[in-house]
Design an enzyme around this catalytic site. Structure first.
Site, PDB file in Angstrom:
ATOM      1  N   GLY A  10      33.879  50.997  37.805  1.00  0.00           N
ATOM      2  CA  GLY A  10      34.386  49.639  37.602  1.00  0.00           C
ATOM      3  C   GLY A  10      33.393  48.783  36.818  1.00  0.00           C
ATOM      4  O   GLY A  10      32.373  49.278  36.314  1.00  0.00           O
ATOM      5  N   TYR A  11      33.705  47.508  36.747  1.00  0.00           N
ATOM      6  CA  TYR A  11      32.912  46.581  35.918  1.00  0.00           C
ATOM      7  C   TYR A  11      31.435  46.540  36.348  1.00  0.00           C
ATOM      8  O   TYR A  11      30.537  46.908  35.576  1.00  0.00           O
ATOM      9  CB  TYR A  11      33.565  45.197  35.992  1.00  0.00           C
ATOM     10  N   ASP A  31      35.215  57.257  42.505  1.00  0.00           N
ATOM     11  CA  ASP A  31      36.126  56.147  42.203  1.00  0.00           C
ATOM     12  C   ASP A  31      37.529  56.743  42.271  1.00  0.00           C
ATOM     13  O   ASP A  31      37.732  57.899  41.917  1.00  0.00           O
ATOM     14  CB  ASP A  31      35.842  55.610  40.783  1.00  0.00           C
ATOM     15  N   ASN A  32      38.496  55.937  42.734  1.00  0.00           N
ATOM     16  CA  ASN A  32      39.878  56.449  42.748  1.00  0.00           C
ATOM     17  C   ASN A  32      40.620  56.078  41.463  1.00  0.00           C
ATOM     18  O   ASN A  32      41.819  56.350  41.347  1.00  0.00           O
ATOM     19  CB  ASN A  32      40.639  55.959  43.983  1.00  0.00           C
ATOM     20  N   SER A 124      29.987  38.699  48.507  1.00  0.00           N
ATOM     21  CA  SER A 124      30.361  37.667  47.546  1.00  0.00           C
ATOM     22  C   SER A 124      29.958  36.294  48.063  1.00  0.00           C
ATOM     23  O   SER A 124      29.959  36.049  49.279  1.00  0.00           O
ATOM     24  CB  SER A 124      31.878  37.713  47.376  1.00  0.00           C
ATOM     25  N   TYR A 149      41.039  38.272  50.690  1.00  0.00           N
ATOM     26  CA  TYR A 149      39.963  38.988  49.993  1.00  0.00           C
ATOM     27  C   TYR A 149      38.604  38.577  50.583  1.00  0.00           C
ATOM     28  O   TYR A 149      37.780  39.413  50.952  1.00  0.00           O
ATOM     29  CB  TYR A 149      39.988  38.687  48.489  1.00  0.00           C
ATOM     30  N   LYS A 153      35.464  40.626  52.896  1.00  0.00           N
ATOM     31  CA  LYS A 153      34.008  40.646  52.664  1.00  0.00           C
ATOM     32  C   LYS A 153      33.277  40.184  53.925  1.00  0.00           C
ATOM     33  O   LYS A 153      32.259  40.763  54.318  1.00  0.00           O
ATOM     34  CB  LYS A 153      33.639  39.732  51.482  1.00  0.00           C
ATOM     35  N   ARG A 231      30.010  26.577  38.528  1.00  0.00           N
ATOM     36  CA  ARG A 231      29.710  27.882  39.132  1.00  0.00           C
ATOM     37  C   ARG A 231      28.381  28.412  38.605  1.00  0.00           C
ATOM     38  O   ARG A 231      27.891  27.997  37.562  1.00  0.00           O
ATOM     39  CB  ARG A 231      30.801  28.917  38.774  1.00  0.00           C
TER      40      ARG A 231
HETATM   41  P1  NAD Z   1      36.203  46.547  39.699  1.00  0.00           P
HETATM   42  O1  NAD Z   1      37.615  46.492  40.162  1.00  0.00           O
HETATM   43  O2  NAD Z   1      35.939  46.579  38.239  1.00  0.00           O
HETATM   44  O3  NAD Z   1      35.457  47.813  40.362  1.00  0.00           O
HETATM   45  C1  NAD Z   1      35.815  48.313  41.622  1.00  0.00           C
HETATM   46  C2  NAD Z   1      36.041  49.818  41.475  1.00  0.00           C
HETATM   47  O4  NAD Z   1      36.382  50.361  42.735  1.00  0.00           O
HETATM   48  C3  NAD Z   1      37.188  50.140  40.503  1.00  0.00           C
HETATM   49  O5  NAD Z   1      36.747  51.063  39.538  1.00  0.00           O
HETATM   50  C4  NAD Z   1      38.273  50.737  41.411  1.00  0.00           C
HETATM   51  O6  NAD Z   1      39.026  51.745  40.738  1.00  0.00           O
HETATM   52  C5  NAD Z   1      37.447  51.286  42.563  1.00  0.00           C
HETATM   53  N1  NAD Z   1      38.165  51.340  43.843  1.00  0.00           N
HETATM   54  C6  NAD Z   1      38.924  50.365  44.424  1.00  0.00           C
HETATM   55  N2  NAD Z   1      39.388  50.800  45.609  1.00  0.00           N
HETATM   56  C7  NAD Z   1      38.912  52.054  45.781  1.00  0.00           C
HETATM   57  C8  NAD Z   1      39.055  53.025  46.810  1.00  0.00           C
HETATM   58  N3  NAD Z   1      39.829  52.797  47.896  1.00  0.00           N
HETATM   59  N4  NAD Z   1      38.423  54.213  46.682  1.00  0.00           N
HETATM   60  C9  NAD Z   1      37.667  54.480  45.584  1.00  0.00           C
HETATM   61  N5  NAD Z   1      37.514  53.610  44.571  1.00  0.00           N
HETATM   62  C10 NAD Z   1      38.127  52.400  44.675  1.00  0.00           C
HETATM   63  O7  NAD Z   1      35.433  45.325  40.382  1.00  0.00           O
HETATM   64  P2  NAD Z   1      33.962  44.763  40.128  1.00  0.00           P
HETATM   65  O8  NAD Z   1      34.075  43.437  39.503  1.00  0.00           O
HETATM   66  O9  NAD Z   1      33.120  45.796  39.497  1.00  0.00           O
HETATM   67  O10 NAD Z   1      33.508  44.534  41.627  1.00  0.00           O
HETATM   68  C11 NAD Z   1      32.778  45.495  42.360  1.00  0.00           C
HETATM   69  C12 NAD Z   1      32.567  44.979  43.780  1.00  0.00           C
HETATM   70  O11 NAD Z   1      31.888  43.725  43.720  1.00  0.00           O
HETATM   71  C13 NAD Z   1      33.863  44.745  44.548  1.00  0.00           C
HETATM   72  O12 NAD Z   1      33.669  45.132  45.889  1.00  0.00           O
HETATM   73  C14 NAD Z   1      34.040  43.248  44.441  1.00  0.00           C
HETATM   74  O13 NAD Z   1      34.785  42.732  45.532  1.00  0.00           O
HETATM   75  C15 NAD Z   1      32.609  42.759  44.472  1.00  0.00           C
HETATM   76  N6  NAD Z   1      32.447  41.420  43.852  1.00  0.00           N
HETATM   77  C16 NAD Z   1      32.888  41.211  42.580  1.00  0.00           C
HETATM   78  C17 NAD Z   1      32.772  39.937  42.011  1.00  0.00           C
HETATM   79  C18 NAD Z   1      33.283  39.662  40.615  1.00  0.00           C
HETATM   80  O14 NAD Z   1      33.465  38.484  40.275  1.00  0.00           O
HETATM   81  N7  NAD Z   1      33.494  40.676  39.771  1.00  0.00           N
HETATM   82  C19 NAD Z   1      32.192  38.889  42.743  1.00  0.00           C
HETATM   83  C20 NAD Z   1      31.733  39.146  44.032  1.00  0.00           C
HETATM   84  C21 NAD Z   1      31.869  40.432  44.589  1.00  0.00           C
HETATM   85  N1  UFG Z   2      38.976  28.481  35.934  1.00  0.00           N
HETATM   86  C1  UFG Z   2      39.717  27.774  35.017  1.00  0.00           C
HETATM   87  N2  UFG Z   2      40.663  28.444  34.305  1.00  0.00           N
HETATM   88  C2  UFG Z   2      40.910  29.778  34.463  1.00  0.00           C
HETATM   89  C3  UFG Z   2      40.140  30.494  35.414  1.00  0.00           C
HETATM   90  C4  UFG Z   2      39.183  29.812  36.140  1.00  0.00           C
HETATM   91  O1  UFG Z   2      39.516  26.576  34.833  1.00  0.00           O
HETATM   92  O2  UFG Z   2      41.809  30.332  33.792  1.00  0.00           O
HETATM   93  C5  UFG Z   2      37.899  27.778  36.665  1.00  0.00           C
HETATM   94  C6  UFG Z   2      38.037  27.809  38.175  1.00  0.00           C
HETATM   95  O3  UFG Z   2      38.845  26.751  38.614  1.00  0.00           O
HETATM   96  C7  UFG Z   2      36.575  27.726  38.620  1.00  0.00           C
HETATM   97  C8  UFG Z   2      35.819  28.453  37.517  1.00  0.00           C
HETATM   98  O4  UFG Z   2      36.686  28.457  36.381  1.00  0.00           O
HETATM   99  O5  UFG Z   2      36.161  26.374  38.606  1.00  0.00           O
HETATM  100  C9  UFG Z   2      35.467  29.893  37.869  1.00  0.00           C
HETATM  101  O6  UFG Z   2      36.652  30.576  38.281  1.00  0.00           O
HETATM  102  P1  UFG Z   2      36.711  32.176  38.439  1.00  0.00           P
HETATM  103  O7  UFG Z   2      38.116  32.521  38.825  1.00  0.00           O
HETATM  104  O8  UFG Z   2      36.150  32.818  37.230  1.00  0.00           O
HETATM  105  O9  UFG Z   2      35.679  32.463  39.611  1.00  0.00           O
HETATM  106  P2  UFG Z   2      35.633  31.894  41.108  1.00  0.00           P
HETATM  107  O10 UFG Z   2      34.369  31.117  41.234  1.00  0.00           O
HETATM  108  O11 UFG Z   2      36.883  31.230  41.495  1.00  0.00           O
HETATM  109  O12 UFG Z   2      35.575  33.253  41.955  1.00  0.00           O
HETATM  110  C10 UFG Z   2      34.746  34.352  41.573  1.00  0.00           C
HETATM  111  C11 UFG Z   2      35.444  35.653  41.976  1.00  0.00           C
HETATM  112  C12 UFG Z   2      35.537  35.751  43.467  1.00  0.00           C
HETATM  113  C13 UFG Z   2      34.188  35.584  44.085  1.00  0.00           C
HETATM  114  C14 UFG Z   2      33.537  34.303  43.621  1.00  0.00           C
HETATM  115  C15 UFG Z   2      32.139  34.193  44.132  1.00  0.00           C
HETATM  116  O13 UFG Z   2      36.756  35.698  41.449  1.00  0.00           O
HETATM  117  O14 UFG Z   2      36.012  37.040  43.817  1.00  0.00           O
HETATM  118  O15 UFG Z   2      33.508  34.262  42.189  1.00  0.00           O
HETATM  119  O16 UFG Z   2      31.456  35.374  43.890  1.00  0.00           O
HETATM  120  F1  UFG Z   2      34.316  35.558  45.425  1.00  0.00           F
END
Ligand code: NAD
Ligand code: UFG
Length: 338
Positions: A10-11, A31-32, A124, A149, A153, A231
């Site tokens: 993933g990312y 990864d699935n 998170s 969600y 966490k 943020r």
């Molecule tokens: P992502 O979706 O790109 O990566 C997650 C990966 O996990 C994916 O490749 C998906 O295919 C795999 N996956 C999901 N469920 C699975 C399962 N049951 N078994 C095996 N693989 C599985 O997301 P990301 O942005 O890389 O986030 C990674 C982690 O960080 C997540 O747990 C997410 O909740 C956490 N996180 C992300 C953010 C964000 O803004 N990106 C912020 C805070 C926390």
């Molecule tokens: N926003 C916009 N327009 C958009 C998308 C977002 O104005 O199209 C604004 C939101 O209102 C917020 C800021 O941009 O003020 C950031 O929004 P994001 O959706 O990018 O991120 P969040 O802070 O809402 O949430 C993210 C992840 C969550 C995580 C959190 C803290 O989506 O999973 O950061 O880690 F929990």
């Protein structure tokens, strides 16, 4: 011995794989493929010039996990696998509890059966909820989360705290991410959400590349300098490097620790749109829209604990975050499908 990286294609996982390998750490990835493309595996290997094992396994599949433990020498886990879309979790809470909470339970049980008791977990900033005032510190009360969600966490954090309290052999590191953005500087790896992005940066990038018309700025009446939400955006490679520090810490530090991974700097939505416009060389169009339910006005980290105890500080500024996102997006307008 190797680190098992769940959700490693993933990312955040893919960028972390690159940093782990660059730091000389052996990895095994599962990864699935639910939210990523298999080509992410090829791109990681191309970047590091090395092969490593990958298994298509779901973390809820105990037998599948056991086969990986039988085949590989795993002594710790970085656990990224999970579903992460806040809006979707409100519509499909069961799927989120099943995938994230049940999946983590199955993983932890298999780990324990194999004597593997070191884990870094992707938590998170969302666990800080609505009431705590930024800068957020790790000792603040958590749990006031507003969506399923976020609750997954929080529940997983609680599970890991209880496990660690019950058995001193566990080493646990909870990493609370703020807002990861950016991409690898090569322009070959980045964020590739399915459909219309929910998060700000991928949305802006799609507007900049001409795939969407304009950015909707959710609310311009917040109690912030320009009225838009603030943020703590952090470069995904900085975040990835934080995991290398965390995994090294587990080797010497039993018990449970919690770290914020953020920069400590808050930027508004308009700051981000302007910085991205600079990076891509043209104005990114936007309109003001109503507030998004559940959003808070300001959220940024106190990153001091990670600096002091992990020796980790974010290095990359907003300009670099936007430039790297733009390089990825403009080189790969269709993401990993291209
Ligand atoms: P992502 O979706 O790109 O990566 C997650 C990966 O996990 C994916 O490749 C998906 O295919 C795999 N996956 C999901 N469920 C699975 C399962 N049951 N078994 C095996 N693989 C599985 O997301 P990301 O942005 O890389 O986030 C990674 C982690 O960080 C997540 O747990 C997410 O909740 C956490 N996180 C992300 C953010 C964000 O803004 N990106 C912020 C805070 C926390
Ligand atoms: N926003 C916009 N327009 C958009 C998308 C977002 O104005 O199209 C604004 C939101 O209102 C917020 C800021 O941009 O003020 C950031 O929004 P994001 O959706 O990018 O991120 P969040 O802070 O809402 O949430 C993210 C992840 C969550 C995580 C959190 C803290 O989506 O999973 O950061 O880690 F929990």
């Amino acid at each position: 011995m190797a680190v098992l990286v769940t959700g490693g294609l993933g990312y955040i996982g893919s960028h972390t794989c690159v940093e782990l390998i660059n730091a000389g750490i052996d990895i095994v990835v599962i990864d699935n493929l639910y939210n990523c493309k298999k080509s992410s595996y090829d791109r990681i290997k191309a970047l590091v010039g090395k092969d490593f094992p990958f298994y298509k396994v779901d973390i809820r599949d105990a037998e599948g996990l056991q086969k990986v433990f039988d085949k590989e020498k795993i002594d710790s886990v970085i656990h990224f696998a999970g579903l992460k879309a806040v809006g979707e979790s409100v519509e499909k809470p069961l799927e989120y509890f099943d995938n994230n909470v049940t999946g983590t339970l199955v993983l932890l049980d298999v780990m324990r059966k194999n004597g593997c008791k070191k884990i870094v977990f992707s938590s998170s900033a969302t666990v800080y909820g609505m009431k705590n005032i930024s800068p957020l510190t790790e000792d603040m009360e958590v749990g006031g989360v507003t969506n399923p969600y976020g609750r997954t966490k929080y529940i997983i954090e609680c599970m890991l705290k209880d496990i660690s309290a019950s058995d001193s052999e566990w080493s646990v590191c909870l990493l609370r991410y703020f807002n990861p953005i950016g991409a690898h500087k090569s322009g070959t790896m980045g964020e590739d959400p399915n459909g219309i992005p929910n998060n700000l940066l991928p949305y802006i990038a799609k507007v900049a590349v001409g795939k969407l018309e304009k950015v909707n700025v959710f609310g311009n009446d917040y109690d912030t300098p320009d009225g838009t939400g603030v943020r703590d955006y952090i470069h995904v490679v900085d975040l990835a490097k934080g995991h290398v520090k965390a995994i090294e810490k587990l080797d010497t530090h039993p018990g449970l620790e919690v770290y914020n991974l953020g920069t400590g700097i808050g930027y508004s939505v308009l700051d981000i749109i302007h910085a991205f416009s600079e990076a891509c060389g043209h104005e990114v169009p936007f309109v003001f829209a109503p507030r998004r339910p559940g959003d808070i006005d300001i959220c940024y980290a106190d990153p001091e604990k990670a600096a002091t105890e992990l020796g980790w500080t974010a290095q990359y500024d907003l300009k670099k975050m936007c430039e790297d996102t733009w390089r990825w997006q403009s080189n790969n307008p269709d993401g990993y499908r291209g």
